[in-house]
Design a protein around this motif. Structure first.
Motif, short mmCIF file in Angstrom:
data_model
loop_
_atom_site.label_atom_id
_atom_site.label_comp_id
_atom_site.label_asym_id
_atom_site.label_seq_id
_atom_site.Cartn_x
_atom_site.Cartn_y
_atom_site.Cartn_z
N LYS A 1 0.83 -1.20 0.00
CA LYS A 1 0.00 0.00 0.00
C LYS A 1 0.87 1.26 0.00
O LYS A 1 0.56 2.23 -0.70
N ARG B 1 2.51 1.63 -3.46
CA ARG B 1 1.55 2.04 -4.47
C ARG B 1 1.15 3.51 -4.33
O ARG B 1 0.95 4.19 -5.33
N LYS B 2 1.03 3.97 -3.11
CA LYS B 2 0.62 5.35 -2.89
C LYS B 2 1.58 6.32 -3.56
O LYS B 2 1.17 7.33 -4.15
N ARG C 1 -5.70 8.50 -10.72
CA ARG C 1 -4.65 8.35 -9.71
C ARG C 1 -5.08 7.37 -8.61
O ARG C 1 -4.28 6.59 -8.10
N ASN C 2 -6.37 7.40 -8.25
CA ASN C 2 -6.90 6.53 -7.20
C ASN C 2 -7.85 5.49 -7.79
O ASN C 2 -8.95 5.27 -7.30
N GLU C 3 -7.37 4.86 -8.86
CA GLU C 3 -8.19 3.91 -9.60
C GLU C 3 -8.71 2.77 -8.73
O GLU C 3 -9.89 2.40 -8.82
N GLU C 4 -7.87 2.22 -7.88
CA GLU C 4 -8.28 1.08 -7.07
C GLU C 4 -9.41 1.44 -6.13
O GLU C 4 -10.38 0.67 -5.97
N SER C 5 -9.32 2.60 -5.51
CA SER C 5 -10.39 3.04 -4.59
C SER C 5 -11.69 3.23 -5.34
O SER C 5 -12.77 2.87 -4.85
N ALA D 1 0.36 13.45 -3.19
CA ALA D 1 -0.15 12.16 -2.66
C ALA D 1 -0.04 12.08 -1.14
O ALA D 1 0.90 12.55 -0.56
#
Length: 229
Positions: free
Chosen positions: A115, A118-119, A175-179, A229
């Motif tokens: 995590k 990735r951030k 940028r926050n595709e997973e969320s 970020a």
């Protein structure tokens, strides 16, 4: 032109093929060729300069999550040439992911160390090796796994006429595709019907306006997004 051929075209054959289908003008084609030299110089310098940092990151991944330190996955590159993309491993190992299989929007396998990497997008740094090899460029449409290439083959045929990149406008936009995907009732359908078409819109717009100034702008926006970020 069959963009899913196994062997990459030579630069001259690529230029001839592009001219034959009226893809882009000669000035743009010259820039695409020049861009490769820039990629080699920058990636070689970055790999050499960042080597201690890259080794340190590998050590961190190993100490938290064990082996393997690197994750590789099959992606489709320029002219349909398959290649393996490299990242620091950020998820628990599951059989089949190397060949391009993965669960959209599933972050349950992401490790604590992963995590953090990735951030800040530090997991992407091994792709400098992909750039040096010629599989990727610093800037360009992000390479996809085969299963998503097959969803919109005609659009990908156009996108895959340029070398995929480490970053692009889609990377900054999502940028926050997973969320975003985790919030959907059905992440797979959402990715197929909404997010992937949007990405392809951005990829095609990039190809229409590809230039050194555009690449510098994308790099600047990427750095700004990482700082925030």
């Amino acid at each position: 032109m069959n963009v899913f051929r196994k062997r990459p075209l030579s630069v001259q054959k690529l230029i001839t093929a592009f001219q034959a289908i009226g893809f882009v003008d000669m000035e743009t084609l010259k820039y695409i060729t020049f861009k490769r030299y820039l990629d080699v110089i920058f990636s070689a310098a970055a790999l050499a300069g960042l080597l201690p940092f890259l080794v340190a990151l590998a050590g961190i991944v190993y100490s938290f999550d064990g082996l393997p330190v690197l994750f590789r996955q099959l992606r489709i590159g320029r002219c349909g040439k398959p290649f393996f993309i490299y990242k620091y491993r950020t998820m628990r190992v599951v059989k089949g992911t190397e060949s391009g299989s993965f669960d959209v929007g599933c972050g349950a396998r992401v490790t604590r160390c992963g995590k953090a990497l990735r951030k800040l997008k530090l997991d992407e740094l091994p792709q400098l090796w992909n750039v040096f090899k010629g599989d990727m460029s610093l800037v360009g449409p992000r390479p996809e796994v085969p299963q998503w290439i097959a969803v919109y083959p005609e659009r990908w045929a156009r996108v895959l006429q340029v070398t995929p990149g480490i970053t692009d406008l889609a990377s900054v936009t999502f940028r926050n595709e997973e969320s975003l995907l985790e919030e959907q009732l059905d992440p797979t359908i959402y990715y197929r019907q909404v997010q992937l078409p949007h990405k392809l819109d951005l990829y095609e717009a990039y190809i229409e306006n590809i230039s050194l100034s555009k690449d510098i702008e994308i790099l600047a926006r990427t750095v700004t997004a990482l700082i925030k970020a």
